[in-house]
Write a protein that holds these residues in place. Structure first.
Motif, short mmCIF file in Angstrom:
data_model
loop_
_atom_site.label_atom_id
_atom_site.label_comp_id
_atom_site.label_asym_id
_atom_site.label_seq_id
_atom_site.Cartn_x
_atom_site.Cartn_y
_atom_site.Cartn_z
N VAL A 136 -11.47 -0.43 4.25
CA VAL A 136 -11.52 1.26 3.06
C VAL A 136 -12.26 1.98 2.63
CG1 VAL A 136 -11.51 3.33 4.07
CG2 VAL A 136 -10.68 2.29 5.53
N ILE A 137 -13.75 2.10 2.04
CA ILE A 137 -14.09 2.19 0.60
C ILE A 137 -14.66 3.90 0.73
CG2 ILE A 137 -15.88 1.52 -1.33
CD1 ILE A 137 -15.42 -1.26 -0.69
N GLY A 138 -14.38 4.49 -0.01
CA GLY A 138 -14.42 5.49 -1.00
C GLY A 138 -15.85 5.65 -1.38
N ASN A 139 -16.85 6.28 -0.71
CA ASN A 139 -18.61 6.93 -2.03
C ASN A 139 -18.44 7.58 -3.02
OD1 ASN A 139 -20.78 6.59 -3.26
ND2 ASN A 139 -21.84 6.43 -0.86
N TRP A 140 -17.44 8.12 -3.93
CA TRP A 140 -18.01 9.51 -4.30
C TRP A 140 -19.56 9.97 -4.51
CZ3 TRP A 140 -13.58 9.34 -8.80
CH2 TRP A 140 -11.96 9.49 -8.17
N LYS A 141 -20.48 9.00 -4.41
CA LYS A 141 -21.86 9.36 -5.39
C LYS A 141 -21.27 10.37 -6.30
CE LYS A 141 -22.94 9.20 -0.06
NZ LYS A 141 -23.68 9.84 0.83
N MET A 142 -22.17 11.64 -6.18
CA MET A 142 -22.35 12.22 -7.89
C MET A 142 -21.17 13.36 -7.55
SD MET A 142 -26.14 12.82 -10.02
CE MET A 142 -25.54 14.55 -9.52
N ASN A 143 -19.84 13.21 -7.36
CA ASN A 143 -18.95 14.35 -7.57
C ASN A 143 -17.77 13.31 -8.48
OD1 ASN A 143 -20.06 15.91 -5.58
ND2 ASN A 143 -20.19 13.97 -4.35
N GLY A 144 -17.13 14.99 -9.52
CA GLY A 144 -16.14 14.29 -9.04
C GLY A 144 -15.59 14.93 -11.09
N LEU A 194 -12.96 14.45 -14.41
CA LEU A 194 -11.88 13.87 -14.88
C LEU A 194 -10.55 14.50 -14.82
CD1 LEU A 194 -12.05 13.34 -18.85
CD2 LEU A 194 -12.74 11.22 -16.80
N ALA A 195 -10.51 16.32 -14.71
CA ALA A 195 -10.02 16.68 -13.85
C ALA A 195 -9.24 16.66 -12.26
CB ALA A 195 -9.16 18.50 -14.44
N ALA A 196 -10.47 16.33 -11.01
CA ALA A 196 -10.58 16.41 -9.79
C ALA A 196 -10.24 15.01 -9.49
CB ALA A 196 -11.59 16.44 -9.39
N ASN A 197 -10.49 13.67 -10.41
CA ASN A 197 -10.82 11.94 -10.09
C ASN A 197 -8.83 11.84 -10.52
OD1 ASN A 197 -13.03 12.20 -10.21
ND2 ASN A 197 -13.12 11.25 -12.08
N SER A 198 -8.49 13.03 -11.47
CA SER A 198 -6.60 12.31 -11.52
C SER A 198 -6.15 13.27 -10.21
CB SER A 198 -5.98 12.67 -12.90
OG SER A 198 -5.48 12.86 -13.21
N VAL A 199 -6.58 13.98 -10.01
CA VAL A 199 -5.66 14.67 -8.91
C VAL A 199 -5.86 13.29 -6.98
CG1 VAL A 199 -5.03 16.62 -6.42
CG2 VAL A 199 -5.37 16.86 -9.39
N LEU A 200 -6.80 12.84 -7.54
CA LEU A 200 -7.50 12.83 -6.11
C LEU A 200 -7.09 10.68 -6.24
CD1 LEU A 200 -9.91 12.12 -3.14
CD2 LEU A 200 -11.11 11.94 -5.14
N LEU A 201 -6.98 10.46 -7.81
CA LEU A 201 -6.49 8.84 -7.54
C LEU A 201 -5.35 9.29 -7.60
CD1 LEU A 201 -9.24 7.63 -10.66
CD2 LEU A 201 -8.97 7.07 -7.96
N ARG A 202 -4.47 9.83 -8.02
CA ARG A 202 -2.55 9.80 -8.45
C ARG A 202 -2.87 10.36 -6.41
NH1 ARG A 202 -1.34 12.23 -13.93
NH2 ARG A 202 -2.56 10.51 -14.93
N GLY A 203 -3.53 11.09 -6.04
CA GLY A 203 -2.95 11.70 -4.62
C GLY A 203 -3.03 9.96 -3.37
N ILE A 204 -3.71 8.97 -3.58
CA ILE A 204 -5.02 7.99 -3.05
C ILE A 204 -3.34 7.34 -3.50
CG2 ILE A 204 -6.33 6.51 -2.33
CD1 ILE A 204 -8.18 8.39 -3.37
N VAL A 205 -3.15 6.96 -4.60
CA VAL A 205 -1.92 5.89 -4.61
C VAL A 205 -0.42 6.39 -4.15
CG1 VAL A 205 -0.90 4.90 -6.85
CG2 VAL A 205 -3.14 5.11 -6.97
#
Ligand code: 3PY
Length: 248
Positions: A6-14, A16-27
């Motif tokens: 399963v691969i997420g395609n973020w497209k042109m979104n994000g 630094l702050a929002a990505n950090s929350v997203l990536l840490r949540g996924i991990v």
């Protein structure tokens, strides 16, 4: 048995702050036994993905790559650069690239070659528009998109690609192909790959993309030839993305 992906395609979104929350949540929430997962981020955030995801089970990648290795191609990003930022995957020929950036089947095929030359796994996207589907041209269109890539690859290299079937009419519209309809196209694509390399066909991950979400993921992923998902909007929310990964 093929492992799901399963691969997420973020497209042109994000950001630094929002990505950090997203990536840490996924991990933190990733607990899949049967599925690998990854995110394809905008190029400026690949360094952030590398720093947040190195050493975790979550892979990362880019959404596009130049067909050229280096040189006077202002604005382009070379496959070797993606590789330096630890990318495993790169999307090639997403329908938004084909539609808004005029990428032809031949250009997409060159991008796939460039990705493979740098040791990346290209996720080759194919899919028909609503007009093409209604004209009964789905099979002709997606087979031509795939064939252009198969034609430039050595048979052994076919084993190194991932395919994604994304009906254009299901992208960002909330409409999803029914599981049966998606399965029909996936089965056809696998047969086409088998004509070139049967081992590659048996092992190849063929992802479904186009408004896959927690509510429809299980039924789509239960189909014999659907090996995972390429997720748009739902990949921007930790809970939704993980629900899809865990449904696989
Ligand atoms: C979507 O689901 O919207 C996509 O385009 C995934 O790549």
């Amino acid at each position: 048995m093929r492992r799901k992906l399963v691969i997420g395609n973020w497209k042109m979104n994000g950001s630094l702050a929002a990505n950090s929350v997203l990536l840490r949540g996924i991990v933190a929430g990733y607990a899949a036994q049967n599925a690998d997962c990854g995110v394809c981020a905008p190029a400026p955030y690949l360094a952030q993905c590398q720093s947040e995801l190195t050493g975790t089970p979550v892979a990362w990648g880019a959404q596009d790559v130049s067909a050229y290795a280096a040189g006077a191609y202002t604005g382009e990003v070379a496959a070797s650069m993606l590789q330096e930022f630890g990318c495993r995957y790169v999307l090639c020929g997403h329908s938004e690239r084909r539609a808004y950036h005029h990428e032809t089947n031949e250009v997409v095929a060159q991008k796939v070659l460039a990705a493979l030359n740098a040791g990346l796994t290209p996720v080759v996207c194919v899919g028909e528009t609503l007009e093409e589907r209604e004209a009964g041209r789905t099979n002709v269109v997606v087979c031509a998109q795939l064939q252009a890539v198969l034609d430039v690859l050595e048979a052994a290299a076919v084993e190194k690609i991932v395919l994604a079937y994304e009906p254009v009419w299901a992208i960002g519209t909330g409409k999803t192909a029914t599981p049966a309809l998606a399965q029909e196209v996936h089965g056809m694509l696998r047969k086409q790959v088998a004509e070139r390399n049967p081992v590659a066909a048996a092992n190849m991950a063929i992802l479904y993309g186009g408004s896959m979400k927690p509510e429809n993921a299980k039924d789509l992923l239960a189909q014999a030839d659907i090996d995972g998902g390429l997720i748009g909007g739902a990949s921007l929310k930790v809970a939704d993305f993980l629900a899809i990964v865990h449904a696989a």
